[in-house]
Write an enzyme that holds these catalytic residues in place. Sequence first.
Site, PDB file in Angstrom:
ATOM      1  N   THR A  62      -1.619   5.915   1.944  1.00 53.16           N
ATOM      2  CA  THR A  62      -2.936   5.038   1.887  1.00 53.16           C
ATOM      3  C   THR A  62      -2.957   4.202   3.304  1.00 53.16           C
ATOM      4  OG1 THR A  62      -3.073   4.677  -0.339  1.00 53.16           O
ATOM      5  CG2 THR A  62      -4.156   3.511   0.755  1.00 53.16           C
ATOM      6  N   LEU A  79       0.797  -1.076  -0.167  1.00 51.75           N
ATOM      7  CA  LEU A  79       0.165  -0.011   0.113  1.00 51.75           C
ATOM      8  C   LEU A  79       0.884   1.227  -0.120  1.00 51.75           C
ATOM      9  CD1 LEU A  79      -2.655  -0.655   2.677  1.00 51.75           C
ATOM     10  CD2 LEU A  79      -3.200  -0.717   0.158  1.00 51.75           C
ATOM     11  N   ASP A  80       0.401   2.085  -0.721  1.00 50.66           N
ATOM     12  CA  ASP A  80       1.438   3.584  -0.570  1.00 50.66           C
ATOM     13  C   ASP A  80       1.383   4.143   0.573  1.00 50.66           C
ATOM     14  OD1 ASP A  80       1.938   3.311  -3.451  1.00 50.66           O
ATOM     15  OD2 ASP A  80       0.045   4.538  -3.965  1.00 50.66           O
ATOM     16  N   ARG A  81       2.437   4.838   0.981  1.00 50.13           N
ATOM     17  CA  ARG A  81       2.391   5.379   2.337  1.00 50.13           C
ATOM     18  C   ARG A  81       1.309   6.188   2.867  1.00 50.13           C
ATOM     19  NH1 ARG A  81       7.934   9.264   4.156  1.00 50.13           N
ATOM     20  NH2 ARG A  81       7.393   8.860   6.448  1.00 50.13           N
TER      21      ARG A  81
END
Length: 256
Positions: A77, A73-75
């Site tokens: 998110t 997961l992107d930072r």
Amino acid sequence: MNESGLLSSEDIEQIEAIGARLEVLYEDEHYVAVYKPAGLLVHRSWIAKEASLFALQMLRDQLGQYVYPVHRLDRPTCGVLLMAKSSEAARKLAEQFASHKVGKNYLAVVRGYVEGEHLLDYPLKEKLDKMTDRQAREDKPAQSAITAYQGLQTAELPYPSGKFPTSRYSLVAMQPKTGRKHQLRRHMHHLSHHIIGDTTYGDGRHNRLFRDLGYSGLWLFSNRLSFVHPYKLQSIEIDCPLPDRWKRLYQLMTWN
């Protein structure tokens, strides 16, 4: 994350609040899923040298055993993060992710009104990393990118974000059918329904309004993950409870 790319005060509060432990959403002898708060990296990265906490290491310390990431997961998110307890288990599940057999559902707050159900088929050019993708071709054609999305609820706030005296927003559910980098954020940008708090593909006026109201950060939440268990051959669905910061936003929007 704020406009400069640094952690917001709310991100820091979330990470500090969990201490050295992550909330476990699902666990068996092969896999474990946790809630990853916004602002927490999955693993070490050269683009965030200042970071000292990482979900991967935190979970290893928490369980007392090595764990292996099967997706990311992107930072900025938050939501469901799934890891494996062996390299074999990671490989088996990574194959499902690669073949798009894992069901992923996200919630997002976007600008404008979104109603009904839609399927967006809009190819995306591959996003290259300056450091790790230096040898990659920059002239590659756009890749297939498909996202299903549904408008769930709408809200109109009595604050201007442009030329109008009020600002309109929607709560949207999204299911990426392909796995392109930043696919959901880029697809919503293409539709001009920018995800609030997106400092790369979003709308700065709406981002500023939310920050001024005390609701900083990216409003993108991975709330559900489903897959066929590679060993038990059972359908597994992992749901993540609504985070506190999202509950506060629901109150602002008068959403159920």
